[in-house]
Design a protein around this motif. Sequence first.
Motif, PDB file in Angstrom:
ATOM      1  N   PHE A 239       0.834  -1.202   0.000  1.00  0.00           N
ATOM      2  CA  PHE A 239       0.000   0.000   0.000  1.00  0.00           C
ATOM      3  C   PHE A 239       0.869   1.251   0.000  1.00  0.00           C
ATOM      4  N   ILE A 240       1.909   1.251   0.811  1.00  0.00           N
ATOM      5  CA  ILE A 240       2.816   2.404   0.859  1.00  0.00           C
ATOM      6  C   ILE A 240       3.421   2.677  -0.509  1.00  0.00           C
ATOM      7  N   MET A 241       3.885   1.634  -1.176  1.00  0.00           N
ATOM      8  CA  MET A 241       4.553   1.813  -2.467  1.00  0.00           C
ATOM      9  C   MET A 241       3.574   2.208  -3.561  1.00  0.00           C
ATOM     10  N   VAL A 242       2.343   1.687  -3.497  1.00  0.00           N
ATOM     11  CA  VAL A 242       1.355   2.057  -4.522  1.00  0.00           C
ATOM     12  C   VAL A 242       0.961   3.524  -4.387  1.00  0.00           C
ATOM     13  N   THR A 243       0.756   3.991  -3.151  1.00  0.00           N
ATOM     14  CA  THR A 243       0.434   5.415  -2.974  1.00  0.00           C
ATOM     15  C   THR A 243       1.592   6.294  -3.414  1.00  0.00           C
ATOM     16  N   LEU A 244       2.817   5.859  -3.166  1.00  0.00           N
ATOM     17  CA  LEU A 244       3.988   6.606  -3.638  1.00  0.00           C
ATOM     18  C   LEU A 244       4.017   6.654  -5.154  1.00  0.00           C
ATOM     19  N   ALA A 245       3.695   5.537  -5.791  1.00  0.00           N
ATOM     20  CA  ALA A 245       3.718   5.480  -7.258  1.00  0.00           C
ATOM     21  C   ALA A 245       2.684   6.434  -7.860  1.00  0.00           C
ATOM     22  N   PHE A 246       1.479   6.465  -7.296  1.00  0.00           N
ATOM     23  CA  PHE A 246       0.448   7.370  -7.808  1.00  0.00           C
ATOM     24  C   PHE A 246       0.836   8.831  -7.590  1.00  0.00           C
ATOM     25  N   ALA A 247       1.475   9.111  -6.468  1.00  0.00           N
ATOM     26  CA  ALA A 247       1.916  10.482  -6.211  1.00  0.00           C
ATOM     27  C   ALA A 247       2.993  10.904  -7.203  1.00  0.00           C
ATOM     28  N   GLN A 248       3.920  10.007  -7.493  1.00  0.00           N
ATOM     29  CA  GLN A 248       4.976  10.327  -8.449  1.00  0.00           C
ATOM     30  C   GLN A 248       4.405  10.481  -9.859  1.00  0.00           C
ATOM     31  N   MET A 249       3.370   9.721 -10.155  1.00  0.00           N
ATOM     32  CA  MET A 249       2.715   9.862 -11.455  1.00  0.00           C
ATOM     33  C   MET A 249       2.120  11.261 -11.595  1.00  0.00           C
ATOM     34  N   ALA A 250       1.429  11.723 -10.553  1.00  0.00           N
ATOM     35  CA  ALA A 250       0.874  13.074 -10.578  1.00  0.00           C
ATOM     36  C   ALA A 250       1.982  14.119 -10.647  1.00  0.00           C
ATOM     37  N   TYR A 251       3.075  13.860  -9.942  1.00  0.00           N
ATOM     38  CA  TYR A 251       4.216  14.782  -9.954  1.00  0.00           C
ATOM     39  C   TYR A 251       4.748  14.976 -11.365  1.00  0.00           C
ATOM     40  N   PHE A 252       4.936  13.880 -12.078  1.00  0.00           N
ATOM     41  CA  PHE A 252       5.511  13.971 -13.414  1.00  0.00           C
ATOM     42  C   PHE A 252       4.520  14.531 -14.440  1.00  0.00           C
ATOM     43  N   VAL A 253       3.233  14.379 -14.176  1.00  0.00           N
ATOM     44  CA  VAL A 253       2.240  15.013 -15.055  1.00  0.00           C
ATOM     45  C   VAL A 253       2.433  16.523 -15.052  1.00  0.00           C
ATOM     46  N   PHE A 254       2.626  17.094 -13.869  1.00  0.00           N
ATOM     47  CA  PHE A 254       2.823  18.546 -13.778  1.00  0.00           C
ATOM     48  C   PHE A 254       4.251  18.949 -14.119  1.00  0.00           C
ATOM     49  N   HIS A 255       5.210  18.082 -13.859  1.00  0.00           N
ATOM     50  CA  HIS A 255       6.614  18.423 -14.082  1.00  0.00           C
ATOM     51  C   HIS A 255       7.005  18.355 -15.549  1.00  0.00           C
ATOM     52  N   ASP A 256       6.456  17.376 -16.263  1.00  0.00           N
ATOM     53  CA  ASP A 256       6.923  17.117 -17.634  1.00  0.00           C
ATOM     54  C   ASP A 256       5.969  17.603 -18.716  1.00  0.00           C
TER      55      ASP A 256
END
Length: 344
Positions: A130-147
């Motif tokens: 669960f910890i890693m999946v929430t981290l993955a979704f957060a990083q996905m959102a991060y890269f949407v705005f970053h890239d």
Amino acid sequence: MADGLPAALPATTGAQRAGGRFAAGLVPLLVLALLALVPFTVGDYAQDLVVKILILGVFALSLELLVGTTGLVSLGHAAFLGIGAYATVLASPQDGAGSLPLLVALAMGSAGLYALFVGALSLRTRGVYFIMVTLAFAQMAYFVFHDTKLGGGSDGIYLYFRPALEGVLDLKDRTAFYYLVLAALAATYGLLALLLRSRFGHALVGIRINEQRMRAAGFRTYGYKLAAFVIAGMLAGLAGFLIAARDGFVNPEMLSWHESGAVLLMLILGGLGHLRGAVLGAAAFTLLKELYASQALVGPLADHWQLTLGLTIIAFVVALPKGLIGLPAQLRRRPRLSVVVDDE
């Protein structure tokens, strides 16, 4: 005293327990009253620092619902903070102040929708997964705005006009904005306090303690956890709105895992499982960071504030395993004298 043994301590009466609950409920009200006096008693720098603490208090309370109450440790909570902030800026008009109620609703709604999507999938896992999946979704959102150019890419995007409630509230006024932030913290704290006293809150606590037993008792635990996840995401979106309105600028770093880790540290520092601990941890974390990053106070060590802050938090965790909220009880504790019983 009989047979060489001390007499039993008197049992706590219902009146004493009620008095303790009343005193515990009185503390937040007293703190709120003191905070209401801040604009009239301190300078601009101190007031801005208190505003930062109050906003982080809202953010920490939102995660407390997940971690301290439901037992769901998330490393992606900053995604909802950032989405709320970006929604505020992107929905604001470029030629004037946006509507305060509308932007708050958009910030909380967009963060809540993403929390619904993330929670619906991630809550099918447990523990470290669960910890890693929430981290993955957060990083996905991060890269949407970053890239992408959606939010200005890695440079971020500016909010040129602070939201306003026409004829009633103008957030360009420092005092008005302070009281808005204070009201947001009070509303968040009050909402969570009511939730924890409700059947819903009791179910969340039961899930944290023993989810299998809750299922056996007939509770559909997945729905309860998803509801808590969405509420926590919406409250984080509220904190994101306040940050965007305060700074007038947002960038993708708001969604990074560093921010998720920082708010987790606030909960650990203040004390898990307590609403007051979340706010206390946010205050302690912010003040320690301000202290260690100040050249005037710590000299050359200010260049290495992350190291000194980390060591200080480790020391706090070792000395206060229940967090700062457990300090009064630890100070009241006294060594107990053992009673030796003579068998003869």
